[in-house]
Design a protein around this motif. Sequence first.
Motif, mmCIF file in Angstrom:
data_model
loop_
_atom_site.group_PDB
_atom_site.id
_atom_site.type_symbol
_atom_site.label_atom_id
_atom_site.label_comp_id
_atom_site.label_asym_id
_atom_site.label_seq_id
_atom_site.Cartn_x
_atom_site.Cartn_y
_atom_site.Cartn_z
ATOM 1 N N GLY A 129 2.774 -16.881 -11.788
ATOM 2 C CA GLY A 129 3.620 -18.000 -12.186
ATOM 3 C C GLY A 129 5.086 -17.772 -11.875
ATOM 4 N N LEU A 130 5.523 -16.507 -11.935
ATOM 5 C CA LEU A 130 6.912 -16.175 -11.618
ATOM 6 C C LEU A 130 7.129 -15.942 -10.128
ATOM 7 N N ALA A 131 6.048 -15.977 -9.353
ATOM 8 C CA ALA A 131 6.114 -15.765 -7.898
ATOM 9 C C ALA A 131 6.698 -14.399 -7.554
ATOM 10 N N VAL A 132 6.328 -13.380 -8.330
ATOM 11 C CA VAL A 132 6.777 -12.015 -8.064
ATOM 12 C C VAL A 132 5.653 -11.281 -7.333
ATOM 13 N N PRO A 133 5.905 -10.733 -6.140
ATOM 14 C CA PRO A 133 4.854 -9.988 -5.430
ATOM 15 C C PRO A 133 4.340 -8.840 -6.289
ATOM 16 N N THR A 134 3.031 -8.792 -6.482
ATOM 17 C CA THR A 134 2.435 -7.832 -7.405
ATOM 18 C C THR A 134 1.272 -7.112 -6.742
ATOM 19 N N LEU A 135 1.269 -5.795 -6.894
ATOM 20 C CA LEU A 135 0.179 -4.956 -6.406
ATOM 21 C C LEU A 135 -0.589 -4.420 -7.608
ATOM 22 N N PHE A 136 -1.897 -4.630 -7.612
ATOM 23 C CA PHE A 136 -2.758 -4.114 -8.678
ATOM 24 C C PHE A 136 -3.500 -2.894 -8.142
ATOM 25 N N LEU A 137 -3.278 -1.764 -8.801
ATOM 26 C CA LEU A 137 -3.881 -0.495 -8.402
ATOM 27 C C LEU A 137 -4.704 0.000 -9.583
ATOM 28 N N THR A 164 -4.866 -12.757 -7.237
ATOM 29 C CA THR A 164 -3.955 -11.658 -6.924
ATOM 30 C C THR A 164 -3.629 -11.644 -5.439
ATOM 31 N N GLU A 165 -2.428 -11.154 -5.128
ATOM 32 C CA GLU A 165 -2.009 -11.022 -3.738
ATOM 33 C C GLU A 165 -2.529 -9.734 -3.120
ATOM 34 N N ALA A 166 -2.488 -8.653 -3.879
ATOM 35 C CA ALA A 166 -2.905 -7.351 -3.365
ATOM 36 C C ALA A 166 -3.613 -6.600 -4.484
ATOM 37 N N LEU A 167 -4.888 -6.311 -4.281
ATOM 38 C CA LEU A 167 -5.704 -5.628 -5.281
ATOM 39 C C LEU A 167 -6.383 -4.432 -4.629
ATOM 40 N N ILE A 168 -6.146 -3.247 -5.200
ATOM 41 C CA ILE A 168 -6.756 -2.016 -4.699
ATOM 42 C C ILE A 168 -7.496 -1.362 -5.858
ATOM 43 N N THR A 169 -8.765 -1.096 -5.670
ATOM 44 C CA THR A 169 -9.562 -0.402 -6.682
ATOM 45 C C THR A 169 -9.984 0.953 -6.136
ATOM 46 N N LEU A 170 -9.852 1.968 -6.966
ATOM 47 C CA LEU A 170 -10.188 3.332 -6.576
ATOM 48 C C LEU A 170 -11.230 3.875 -7.546
ATOM 49 N N PRO A 171 -12.392 4.294 -7.057
ATOM 50 C CA PRO A 171 -13.427 4.832 -7.952
ATOM 51 C C PRO A 171 -13.082 6.237 -8.420
ATOM 52 N N SER A 193 -5.978 10.686 -14.253
ATOM 53 C CA SER A 193 -4.666 10.099 -14.552
ATOM 54 C C SER A 193 -3.588 10.684 -13.656
ATOM 55 N N GLU A 194 -3.644 12.002 -13.418
ATOM 56 C CA GLU A 194 -2.636 12.645 -12.576
ATOM 57 C C GLU A 194 -2.719 12.158 -11.133
ATOM 58 N N GLU A 195 -3.933 12.100 -10.601
ATOM 59 C CA GLU A 195 -4.093 11.649 -9.222
ATOM 60 C C GLU A 195 -3.738 10.175 -9.082
ATOM 61 N N MET A 196 -4.062 9.397 -10.108
ATOM 62 C CA MET A 196 -3.729 7.978 -10.061
ATOM 63 C C MET A 196 -2.223 7.780 -10.127
ATOM 64 N N ALA A 197 -1.535 8.603 -10.926
ATOM 65 C CA ALA A 197 -0.079 8.513 -11.002
ATOM 66 C C ALA A 197 0.546 8.816 -9.645
ATOM 67 N N ALA A 198 0.019 9.825 -8.958
ATOM 68 C CA ALA A 198 0.524 10.145 -7.623
ATOM 69 C C ALA A 198 0.257 9.003 -6.650
ATOM 70 N N SER A 199 -0.902 8.352 -6.786
ATOM 71 C CA SER A 199 -1.221 7.222 -5.917
ATOM 72 C C SER A 199 -0.304 6.037 -6.197
ATOM 73 N N VAL A 200 -0.009 5.804 -7.472
ATOM 74 C CA VAL A 200 0.913 4.726 -7.832
ATOM 75 C C VAL A 200 2.292 5.003 -7.246
ATOM 76 N N PHE A 201 2.731 6.260 -7.332
ATOM 77 C CA PHE A 201 4.034 6.610 -6.771
ATOM 78 C C PHE A 201 4.038 6.406 -5.259
ATOM 79 N N GLY A 202 2.949 6.794 -4.608
ATOM 80 C CA GLY A 202 2.865 6.580 -3.167
ATOM 81 C C GLY A 202 2.909 5.109 -2.805
ATOM 82 N N ALA A 203 2.203 4.278 -3.585
ATOM 83 C CA ALA A 203 2.230 2.838 -3.331
ATOM 84 C C ALA A 203 3.621 2.269 -3.570
ATOM 85 N N ALA A 204 4.306 2.777 -4.603
ATOM 86 C CA ALA A 204 5.666 2.315 -4.876
ATOM 87 C C ALA A 204 6.608 2.682 -3.738
#
Length: 409
Positions: A129-137, A164-171, A193-204
Amino acid sequence: MSDAMDNTPAAGSDKKIIIIGIGGNGARIIRSFSHLPGSAVYDTAAIDTDRESLGISGAKSTIQAESDWTIKSGLGCGGDIMKGERAIARERSRITQMITGYDYIIVTGGLGGGTATGGIRTVASVAKGLAVPTLFLLTTPFSFESYTKRKNAEDCIGELLPITEALITLPNDLLFSTLPPDSPADEAFAKASEEMAASVFGAAEILRSRKLIGSDFAEFSAILQKRKTSCAIGIGRAGSDDGLDRCSLALERMLESPFLGGSARLESSNAVILTVTGGPDLQIDEMKRAIENASAILPQGVNLMTGTSINPDYAEQVQLSVLAVRYDQPPEAALPQQHGKSDSLWSQTVTSAPQKKQQADMVQDTFKLETISKGIFSKSAAVKYRDEDLDVPTFQRRGIAIDKGSTGK
């Protein structure tokens, strides 16, 4: 390969990015994210129904959504998706206020539980609704978790895809490649959680890099929306004290990332987004060499997007972040059916005499259209259009006789 590299390192980016963790797993990811070098340039937030998980998240801003507003216990929703959905939906205005003014949003969490699975659609709706580009990880449950959790995660992904504009799911099961078989369950979840945090940082860093700003996010999301995809993320970091060629070492560590799946995953990718993050001491020649070494692994004709990001916290360090996208192959088109007379005796349909008799005896049933009064609504005001009472069925108010046809009897 397309999209040549921008060889001039950028002195960071003025784009405002917020990382939002939703649910208990999302709060743990934010806590691990906050301890990573270079994470201070990003704003963090956590949304959960559990007061305790928010307290240890370390997020700069938090929203505690009450699963039961009459009690306000702050104990979470106990894995109940409906409670999580209602709790987050009641915080819609606060979520809107939280994400207003940002250029990009990254939402992370673990699907399968109550708060994230039930409430993440509200976050997606507000961002859209706010038209903000959003990535879901997001992560999906381990295979040893209950079938209900895995089914809830799959259903949630299906509902998120259209909005969603960009959706990434990691098993989470990808972590088994790096964990010993006798690892405790708590250690497995902490590692996730640690690996996911690193992945979020990489995506950022991918979003923050010089190449992927402005209109390039449209290309980023187009890669993920082009067709059904499966994605993998790899992060590799090395410092000057690790050796002379820190970029090559970072590449090796990137290929060992559990959420990537090794060089074989890159070799089978259809699109790759690669970002080099370094400090002010990052040189053009080593950056160019890192991109070239990574590109050598990729298949010919892959859609490659590259970018660079300079982070003051990465002095004497370099990080390679890669997002590998593989398009699912469309199902083979079914062979067209042949119409008309066939030359093959076996393809002809033969109707036996008993079948013909059975078909002749078959009679199509008709609806029993009876005149029924309006009951207790007989004295209520009629809904009329052109002097016709619309509460009365059309065949009844117009006196239409229903032709039931001939049964041949």
